[in-house]
Write a protein that holds these residues in place. Structure first.
Motif, PDB file in Angstrom:
ATOM      1  N   LYS A  73      45.508  18.698  85.675  1.00 35.49           N
ATOM      2  CA  LYS A  73      44.336  19.557  85.483  1.00 35.49           C
ATOM      3  C   LYS A  73      43.064  18.861  85.947  1.00 35.49           C
ATOM      4  O   LYS A  73      42.820  17.705  85.622  1.00 35.49           O
ATOM      5  N   MET A  74      42.261  19.583  86.717  1.00 36.59           N
ATOM      6  CA  MET A  74      40.926  19.142  87.091  1.00 36.59           C
ATOM      7  C   MET A  74      39.975  20.209  86.573  1.00 36.59           C
ATOM      8  O   MET A  74      39.609  21.150  87.271  1.00 36.59           O
ATOM      9  N   GLY A  75      39.605  20.074  85.272  1.00 33.53           N
ATOM     10  CA  GLY A  75      38.841  21.137  84.637  1.00 33.53           C
ATOM     11  C   GLY A  75      39.710  22.382  84.540  1.00 33.53           C
ATOM     12  O   GLY A  75      40.858  22.329  84.113  1.00 33.53           O
ATOM     13  N   PRO A  76      39.195  23.538  84.985  1.00 37.45           N
ATOM     14  CA  PRO A  76      39.970  24.768  84.905  1.00 37.45           C
ATOM     15  C   PRO A  76      40.987  24.929  86.036  1.00 37.45           C
ATOM     16  O   PRO A  76      41.746  25.887  86.070  1.00 37.45           O
ATOM     17  N   ILE A  77      41.002  23.968  86.986  1.00 36.80           N
ATOM     18  CA  ILE A  77      41.851  24.086  88.179  1.00 36.80           C
ATOM     19  C   ILE A  77      43.120  23.269  87.994  1.00 36.80           C
ATOM     20  O   ILE A  77      43.078  22.122  87.549  1.00 36.80           O
ATOM     21  N   THR A  78      44.263  23.840  88.379  1.00 31.00           N
ATOM     22  CA  THR A  78      45.521  23.098  88.407  1.00 31.00           C
ATOM     23  C   THR A  78      45.700  22.509  89.796  1.00 31.00           C
ATOM     24  O   THR A  78      45.824  23.252  90.778  1.00 31.00           O
ATOM     25  N   CYS A  79      45.692  21.181  89.876  1.00 29.84           N
ATOM     26  CA  CYS A  79      45.840  20.493  91.156  1.00 29.84           C
ATOM     27  C   CYS A  79      47.240  19.887  91.265  1.00 29.84           C
ATOM     28  O   CYS A  79      47.991  19.850  90.286  1.00 29.84           O
ATOM     29  N   TYR A  80      47.559  19.399  92.464  1.00 27.31           N
ATOM     30  CA  TYR A  80      48.903  18.873  92.711  1.00 27.31           C
ATOM     31  C   TYR A  80      48.820  17.525  93.417  1.00 27.31           C
ATOM     32  O   TYR A  80      48.023  17.352  94.349  1.00 27.31           O
ATOM     33  N   ARG A  81      49.639  16.617  92.978  1.00 16.07           N
ATOM     34  CA  ARG A  81      49.744  15.316  93.637  1.00 16.07           C
ATOM     35  C   ARG A  81      50.683  15.424  94.829  1.00 16.07           C
ATOM     36  O   ARG A  81      51.782  15.973  94.713  1.00 16.07           O
TER      37      ARG A  81
ATOM     38  N   MET B  94      44.786  22.836  99.006  1.00 10.52           N
ATOM     39  CA  MET B  94      44.044  24.080  98.796  1.00 10.52           C
ATOM     40  C   MET B  94      44.991  25.270  98.736  1.00 10.52           C
ATOM     41  O   MET B  94      44.820  26.171  97.911  1.00 10.52           O
ATOM     42  N   ALA B  95      46.003  25.261  99.614  1.00  8.91           N
ATOM     43  CA  ALA B  95      46.971  26.358  99.620  1.00  8.91           C
ATOM     44  C   ALA B  95      47.765  26.404  98.316  1.00  8.91           C
ATOM     45  O   ALA B  95      48.067  27.486  97.792  1.00  8.91           O
ATOM     46  N   LEU B  96      48.091  25.242  97.763  1.00  8.36           N
ATOM     47  CA  LEU B  96      48.796  25.195  96.483  1.00  8.36           C
ATOM     48  C   LEU B  96      47.914  25.685  95.339  1.00  8.36           C
ATOM     49  O   LEU B  96      48.366  26.423  94.459  1.00  8.36           O
ATOM     50  N   ILE B  97      46.631  25.270  95.365  1.00  6.96           N
ATOM     51  CA  ILE B  97      45.712  25.650  94.290  1.00  6.96           C
ATOM     52  C   ILE B  97      45.519  27.161  94.221  1.00  6.96           C
ATOM     53  O   ILE B  97      45.496  27.759  93.135  1.00  6.96           O
ATOM     54  N   VAL B  98      45.385  27.796  95.400  1.00  8.47           N
ATOM     55  CA  VAL B  98      45.152  29.255  95.423  1.00  8.47           C
ATOM     56  C   VAL B  98      46.453  30.042  95.537  1.00  8.47           C
ATOM     57  O   VAL B  98      46.449  31.251  95.736  1.00  8.47           O
TER      58      VAL B  98
END
Length: 424
Positions: free
Chosen positions: A163-171, A133-137
């Protein structure tokens, strides 16, 4: 001394679920293993003997075979990776032998050990979700997370953006990612919580699986979620028709949630499936699978040169090295063992280890539902070395210890329930 061994074992469990760092340059896990073995030696001298079961004896026999194979490797004149290979082997064996000795001599309380595992899992899963969550925001940077894992915790990790839709997520992947999913999956199938808590647990498992973003882990989650809900419905006495209706409703709710949070440019299906499609068929996947195909060709050709006794412990294809630090390590781990041990060594060493692990992971369990969940998770653990290295590691060993603890725990629960039924 028994109490010291007990508490050191609990700390060992906690340290293997969580990245635990180093003290004066020595990994905490190694210090704990050495400390426990030292305490066991003192206890053995104090009591003149300790109880050893047949599984420990079998593992010691495999250690002797491995040492003999090492001598054969030296005699054959091929020893470049012998030291690092034996280090990996003893990392795997040591934690399992410690656990078996603790169980047999009753130095460890199974209920307390399970509680320690759950404490570590809850902390670790929560920490990963918070970091994600901290990485996403953009509260923390990707580089800062890397510093925490690599410099402060001395833990190897892998990451990538997706990408998860409009969100950039991280592994965020580390070597100990399997244990939390094993505990959560068996709780889902065997726990006695309400249906709302079951689905909350599934949501946590889903979030965790997407953060780990491993193909094996994602498949493991999907299988465990379906089986866990099936057993819950079965215990509640639902018919297959009612199960189908409820599952259809759940799918509709999930699609509605996905629509609300991932909708973008009118491409709901593409946005929902994009992250999974990227993980299972993206360009990076094609590149890594291509490397595995090359490995198979080189290792298989080498295996045919010495099919019965192999090329020696720690040997590798000189013109096809995957890792400079561990040149004998390949994604196709079982194939690399065939190259090193040959058919005879593979059967005696790897086959012997797998059968022993199966016995203490699955056959120990007397609760039927728990046994099925353990078996499925064990099979998934067994499949991983076909595609990724890690079989001979302390993290792999602690996965087996987790299986053994759960098998003993659910067997104990079943026996306790039988006693209550008899008394009532």
């Amino acid at each position: 001394m028994g109490k010291i061994i007990e508490w050191l074992f609990y700390v060992l469990l906690f340290s293997f679920v969580l990245p635990s760092g180093s003290i004066i340059g020595i990994p905490v896990k190694i210090l704990l293993v050495l400390g426990i073995f030292g305490c066991i030696a003192v206890e053995m001298l104090r009591q003149n003997k300790i109880v050893v079961d047949r599984y420990t004896i079998r593992l010691i026999e495999i250690v002797v075979i491995m040492i003999l194979w090492g001598i054969l490797s030296i005699a054959g004149g091929y020893t470049p990776g012998l030291k690092t290979f034996l280090k990996s082997f003893f990392s795997l064996i040591s934690v399992i032998i410690i656990a078996l000795l603790c169980f047999k001599n009753k130095w460890v309380d199974i209920d307390r050990a399970i509680k320690v595992l759950w404490m570590a899992v809850i902390f670790y899963v929560g920490l990963k979700i918070l970091i994600e969550m901290a990485l996403i925001v953009h509260v923390v940077s990707y580089d800062a997370v890397g510093v925490i894992f690599e410099k402060l915790l001395n833990a190897e990790w892998m990451s990538l953006e997706f990408k998860m839709g409009p969100i950039t997520c991280y592994r965020i992947t580390t070597s100990n990612d399997t244990i939390p999913l094993i505990l959560m999956s068996i709780e889902l199938a065997c726990g006695k919580k309400s249906i709302s808590r079951k689905f909350a647990l599934i949501a946590v498992m889903a979030a965790y699986s997407m953060i780990v973003y491993s193909r094996v882990v994602i498949v493991q989650f999907l299988a465990m979620a379906l089986i866990g809900i099936f057993y819950y419905f079965k215990k509640e006495g639902l018919t297959y028709k009612n199960m189908l209706i409820i599952l259809s409703g759940i799918i509709c709710v999930l699609l509605a949630v996905a629509f609300l949070f991932l909708y973008k440019d009118g491409k709901i299906i593409e946005n929902v499936s994009g992250a999974l499609e990227y993980r299972f068929s993206g360009t990076q996947v094609e590149a890594s699978d291509g490397v595995r195909n090359d490995q198979f060709e080189h290792l298989y050709e080498g295996f045919l040169e010495s099919p019965f006794i192999g090329h020696g412990l720690g040997s590798y294809v000189k013109d096809f090295i995957r890792s400079e630090s561990n040149p004998h390590s390949y994604e196709l781990e079982y194939m690399s063992y065939m190259y090193q041990f040959g058919v005879i060594g593979f059967f005696l060493i790897i086959g012997g280890l797998i059968y022993t692990f199966f016995e203490i992971s699955v056959k120990w369990c007397k609760d039927n539902i728990a046994k099925i969940i353990l078996l499925l998770n064990f099979v998934i653990w067994l499949i991983k070395p076909f595609f990724n290295p890690g079989f001979m590691s302390s993290s792999s060993g602690m996965t087996i210890v987790t299986f053994a603890l759960l098998a003993l725990y659910y067997t104990k629960l079943k026996d306790d329930n039988r006693v209550k039924e008899i008394k009532s």
